[in-house]
Scaffold this motif. Structure first.
Motif, mmCIF file in Angstrom:
data_model
loop_
_atom_site.group_PDB
_atom_site.id
_atom_site.type_symbol
_atom_site.label_atom_id
_atom_site.label_comp_id
_atom_site.label_asym_id
_atom_site.label_seq_id
_atom_site.Cartn_x
_atom_site.Cartn_y
_atom_site.Cartn_z
ATOM 1 N N TYR A 100 1.436 -1.678 0.034
ATOM 2 C CA TYR A 100 1.371 -0.211 -0.020
ATOM 3 C C TYR A 100 1.963 0.311 -1.327
ATOM 4 O O TYR A 100 3.029 -0.102 -1.752
ATOM 5 C CB TYR A 100 2.128 0.398 1.149
ATOM 6 C CG TYR A 100 2.138 1.903 1.126
ATOM 7 C CD1 TYR A 100 3.277 2.600 0.750
ATOM 8 C CD2 TYR A 100 1.003 2.628 1.467
ATOM 9 C CE1 TYR A 100 3.285 3.986 0.720
ATOM 10 C CE2 TYR A 100 0.997 4.001 1.441
ATOM 11 C CZ TYR A 100 2.143 4.678 1.071
ATOM 12 O OH TYR A 100 2.139 6.043 1.043
ATOM 13 N N SER A 113 -1.174 -6.001 -4.092
ATOM 14 C CA SER A 113 -1.853 -5.091 -5.008
ATOM 15 C C SER A 113 -1.385 -5.246 -6.455
ATOM 16 O O SER A 113 -1.998 -4.690 -7.362
ATOM 17 C CB SER A 113 -1.632 -3.641 -4.563
ATOM 18 O OG SER A 113 -0.251 -3.345 -4.530
ATOM 19 N N ALA A 171 -6.110 -9.864 6.165
ATOM 20 C CA ALA A 171 -7.154 -9.006 5.604
ATOM 21 C C ALA A 171 -7.286 -7.704 6.387
ATOM 22 O O ALA A 171 -7.393 -6.614 5.801
ATOM 23 C CB ALA A 171 -8.483 -9.757 5.588
ATOM 24 N N LEU A 174 -4.419 -5.327 5.717
ATOM 25 C CA LEU A 174 -4.569 -4.621 4.443
ATOM 26 C C LEU A 174 -5.573 -3.481 4.554
ATOM 27 O O LEU A 174 -5.402 -2.419 3.951
ATOM 28 C CB LEU A 174 -5.017 -5.598 3.357
ATOM 29 C CG LEU A 174 -3.966 -6.582 2.846
ATOM 30 C CD1 LEU A 174 -4.598 -7.569 1.877
ATOM 31 C CD2 LEU A 174 -2.805 -5.868 2.181
ATOM 32 N N LEU A 175 -6.638 -3.692 5.329
ATOM 33 C CA LEU A 175 -7.679 -2.678 5.450
ATOM 34 C C LEU A 175 -7.246 -1.480 6.282
ATOM 35 O O LEU A 175 -7.595 -0.337 5.975
ATOM 36 C CB LEU A 175 -8.936 -3.296 6.075
ATOM 37 C CG LEU A 175 -9.862 -4.073 5.143
ATOM 38 C CD1 LEU A 175 -10.937 -4.790 5.953
ATOM 39 C CD2 LEU A 175 -10.505 -3.144 4.117
ATOM 40 N N LEU A 176 -6.493 -1.719 7.347
ATOM 41 C CA LEU A 176 -6.254 -0.667 8.344
ATOM 42 C C LEU A 176 -4.825 -0.182 8.442
ATOM 43 O O LEU A 176 -4.601 0.922 8.955
ATOM 44 C CB LEU A 176 -6.699 -1.174 9.730
ATOM 45 C CG LEU A 176 -8.166 -1.601 9.867
ATOM 46 C CD1 LEU A 176 -8.455 -2.035 11.299
ATOM 47 C CD2 LEU A 176 -9.107 -0.469 9.454
ATOM 48 N N GLN A 230 -3.411 -4.884 14.077
ATOM 49 C CA GLN A 230 -4.451 -5.179 13.095
ATOM 50 C C GLN A 230 -4.479 -6.679 12.773
ATOM 51 O O GLN A 230 -5.548 -7.291 12.697
ATOM 52 C CB GLN A 230 -4.210 -4.381 11.809
ATOM 53 C CG GLN A 230 -4.225 -2.881 11.993
ATOM 54 C CD GLN A 230 -2.830 -2.303 12.266
ATOM 55 O OE1 GLN A 230 -1.916 -3.022 12.654
ATOM 56 N NE2 GLN A 230 -2.697 -1.005 12.042
ATOM 57 N N ALA A 272 -12.751 -8.760 2.003
ATOM 58 C CA ALA A 272 -12.106 -7.636 2.684
ATOM 59 C C ALA A 272 -10.739 -7.350 2.060
ATOM 60 O O ALA A 272 -10.360 -6.176 1.886
ATOM 61 C CB ALA A 272 -11.955 -7.941 4.176
ATOM 62 N N SER A 273 -10.008 -8.386 1.710
ATOM 63 C CA SER A 273 -8.697 -8.196 1.076
ATOM 64 C C SER A 273 -8.852 -7.534 -0.286
ATOM 65 O O SER A 273 -8.085 -6.628 -0.648
ATOM 66 C CB SER A 273 -7.992 -9.548 0.934
ATOM 67 O OG SER A 273 -7.770 -10.140 2.188
ATOM 68 N N ALA A 276 -9.615 -3.894 0.210
ATOM 69 C CA ALA A 276 -8.424 -3.166 0.656
ATOM 70 C C ALA A 276 -7.474 -2.906 -0.504
ATOM 71 O O ALA A 276 -6.943 -1.801 -0.654
ATOM 72 C CB ALA A 276 -7.725 -3.964 1.743
ATOM 73 N N GLN A 279 -8.777 -0.163 -2.703
ATOM 74 C CA GLN A 279 -8.567 1.154 -2.106
ATOM 75 C C GLN A 279 -7.123 1.614 -2.268
ATOM 76 O O GLN A 279 -6.844 2.781 -2.520
ATOM 77 C CB GLN A 279 -8.936 1.118 -0.633
ATOM 78 C CG GLN A 279 -10.425 0.967 -0.370
ATOM 79 C CD GLN A 279 -10.747 0.826 1.103
ATOM 80 O OE1 GLN A 279 -9.873 0.544 1.930
ATOM 81 N NE2 GLN A 279 -12.012 1.034 1.463
ATOM 82 N N ILE A 280 -6.184 0.667 -2.106
ATOM 83 C CA ILE A 280 -4.772 1.019 -2.194
ATOM 84 C C ILE A 280 -4.384 1.431 -3.605
ATOM 85 O O ILE A 280 -3.634 2.379 -3.811
ATOM 86 C CB ILE A 280 -3.913 -0.183 -1.729
ATOM 87 C CG1 ILE A 280 -4.113 -0.422 -0.239
ATOM 88 C CG2 ILE A 280 -2.433 0.055 -2.030
ATOM 89 C CD1 ILE A 280 -3.493 -1.719 0.256
#
Length: 282
Positions: A100, A113, A171, A174-176, A230, A272-273, A276, A279-280
């Protein structure tokens, strides 16, 4: 006078026993018990080389210790837990996802990230626990569910199932999850739950016990605080898909289908990771 018969490997030893396969004379030191009579060491070695190794129901190699990988996984989890207890929260933070990014104070953005060199956290977080109840519950479940599953799959397939299920849990976290600091083997263990259900279904066994156990664990995942549902769902999905590929692969293309399924699920978790993390950090 009848000439004495001597062992073909020890010419100085007389014997009246012959190998049941090659009929060469053998002394007591060279005799190996067979289903009928005795065999010599050379014939025994040849039989072992030409006899196919026993296989599990999904094509894995039958090992002398069918639970070795489960024991090693439990040992690794316990070793990391001891280190976390000794070194404190800093080590736990280095092992967890913590992807995050604070939108205001961006210099405190740490974790996956930060870059490819931090992607080890996707798997290191699967082996890290902080609470005694967490490590205790997970390791008991890993032994209870994992040991018989390892005997069914064989070591390589079982290890692939465990690790990719763990990555699947990471994964989906990280997405949700808005604050993905999840730790623990729960995602991987949920993957073992899903795989157990698949193989019980494949064997036409009574599935009520595993479904009740899985349902209770899912209930606690959504109702207990500080529990990453998750990660549990991600591991469950990955493990179930892999198990379907392993259990229902056609015999003539079994290895291709099984390992292809593992590769496909692994690729999906990594994609997916990556999404994510993008997006972060956007």
């Amino acid at each position: 006078m009848e000439q004495a018969v001597c062992c073909y490997r020890h010419p100085d030893r007389e014997t009246g026993i012959r190998c049941t396969r090659c009929e060469r004379p053998i002394c007591p030191e060279c005799m190996v018990s067979a289903s009928v009579g005795f065999q010599c060491p050379e014939c025994l070695g040849e039989a072992r080389r030409t006899t196919p190794a026993p296989r599990t129901v999904v094509g894995g190699t039958v090992a002398a210790d069918p639970h070795l990988v489960t024991k090693i996984l439990i040992g690794l989890n316990l070793a990391v837990f001891v280190l976390v207890q000794a070194l404190g929260d800093r080590l736990a933070g280095d092992l967890s996802l913590y992807a995050y990014c604070d939108p205001v104070v961006r210099q405190y953005c740490i974790g996956v990230s930060e870059g490819p060199d931090q992607w080890y956290r996707l798997i290191s977080s699967v082996f890290a626990h902080q609470e005694y109840w967490h490590i205790g519950f997970n390791m008991l479940t890993l032994w209870w569910i994992g040991a018989p599953l390892e005997a069914t799959l064989g070591r390589a397939r079982y290890l692939a199932l465990y690790l990719i299920s763990g990555l699947g849990g990471s994964a989906l976290v990280l997405l949700l999850a808005p604050y993905p600091g999840a730790l623990g083997a729960s995602g991987a263990i949920f993957g073992l739950f899903g795989a157990t259900a698949v193989f019980m279904r494949r064997s036409r066994m009574d599935m009520r016990p595993i479904l009740i156990l899985l349902g209770l664990n899912l209930f606690f995942s959504f109702t207990w605080s500080n529990v990453s549902w998750q990660g549990h769902l991600g591991g469950l999905a990955a493990g179930t898909v892999i198990a379907i590929g392993m259990a229902y692969a056609p015999r003539e293309r079994r290895d291709l289908v099984q390992w292809g399924t593992c590769a496909a699920v692994l690729a999906a978790t990594l994609v997916a990771s990556w999404i994510a993390v993008a997006q972060i950090t956007a």
